[in-house]
Design a protein around this motif. Structure first.
Motif, short mmCIF file in Angstrom:
data_model
loop_
_atom_site.label_atom_id
_atom_site.label_comp_id
_atom_site.label_asym_id
_atom_site.label_seq_id
_atom_site.Cartn_x
_atom_site.Cartn_y
_atom_site.Cartn_z
N LEU A 41 0.83 -1.21 0.00
CA LEU A 41 0.00 0.00 0.00
C LEU A 41 0.86 1.26 0.00
CD1 LEU A 41 -2.71 1.58 0.39
CD2 LEU A 41 -2.42 1.20 2.83
N ALA A 45 1.00 3.91 -3.02
CA ALA A 45 0.53 5.26 -2.71
C ALA A 45 1.63 6.29 -2.96
CB ALA A 45 0.06 5.33 -1.26
N LEU A 50 -3.66 7.28 -6.14
CA LEU A 50 -4.46 6.09 -6.38
C LEU A 50 -5.90 6.48 -6.67
CD1 LEU A 50 -3.23 3.73 -3.52
CD2 LEU A 50 -2.68 3.55 -5.92
N THR A 51 -6.57 5.66 -7.45
CA THR A 51 -8.00 5.85 -7.66
C THR A 51 -8.74 5.36 -6.42
OG1 THR A 51 -8.30 3.67 -8.65
CG2 THR A 51 -7.73 5.49 -10.15
N GLY A 52 -10.03 5.60 -6.37
CA GLY A 52 -10.83 5.12 -5.24
C GLY A 52 -10.80 3.61 -5.13
N TRP A 55 -7.41 2.49 -3.67
CA TRP A 55 -7.37 2.64 -2.21
C TRP A 55 -8.17 1.54 -1.54
CZ3 TRP A 55 -4.04 5.14 0.53
CH2 TRP A 55 -3.42 6.28 0.02
N PHE A 56 -9.37 1.27 -2.05
CA PHE A 56 -10.22 0.24 -1.44
C PHE A 56 -9.54 -1.12 -1.46
CE2 PHE A 56 -13.37 -3.16 -1.89
CZ PHE A 56 -14.01 -3.03 -0.67
N LEU A 58 -6.36 -1.92 -1.77
CA LEU A 58 -5.15 -2.01 -0.96
C LEU A 58 -5.43 -1.93 0.53
CD1 LEU A 58 -2.71 0.06 -3.19
CD2 LEU A 58 -2.67 -2.40 -2.76
N ILE A 59 -6.40 -1.11 0.92
CA ILE A 59 -6.75 -1.05 2.35
C ILE A 59 -7.43 -2.34 2.78
CG2 ILE A 59 -8.21 0.13 4.03
CD1 ILE A 59 -7.45 2.75 2.63
#
Length: 114
Positions: A41, A45, A50-52, A55-56, A58-59
């Protein structure tokens, strides 16, 4: 004809030290998965925005091993030791398959870097 009832002995619980040892051993592998996902991540980053969806994904890759460990522990800690071991191994296998899917998606799928 008389009915005889046989009192079955109550099931023996797995000793706490054995549950802690199994959970601790597998916990190290689950923690490695979290650490690896967190490193991934941070790398992605810092490479660019990152696109939304990026992010989703990877989180969630960071959170999934924690969720899998908690679910495996909740399902197995009252069972016999060998069942608990297999449940923890199954959860770790799910984490590994999920991580391979994340890697395949991020490196070969649509662009998640904006």
């Amino acid at each position: 004809m008389t009915e005889q009832t046989i009192d079955a002995a109550p099931p023996r619980r797995t000793p706490t030290w054995l549950v802690a040892t199994i959970a601790g051993g597998f916990g190290l592998f689950y923690a490695y998965a979290v650490w690896n996902a967190l490193s991934f991540l941070i790398t992605f980053a810092s490479a660019g925005p990152l696109t939304g969806l990026g992010w989703f994904v990877l989180i969630f890759a960071v959170a999934f091993p924690v969720i899998a460990f908690a679910a495996a522990f909740a399902l197995g800690f009252r069972r016999p030791a060998h069942h608990f071991l297999l449940i923890m191994l199954t959860g770790l296998s799910l984490v590994a398959v999920f991580w391979l899917n994340v890697i395949a998606y991020l490196l070969g799928g649509p662009s998640v870097v904006g």
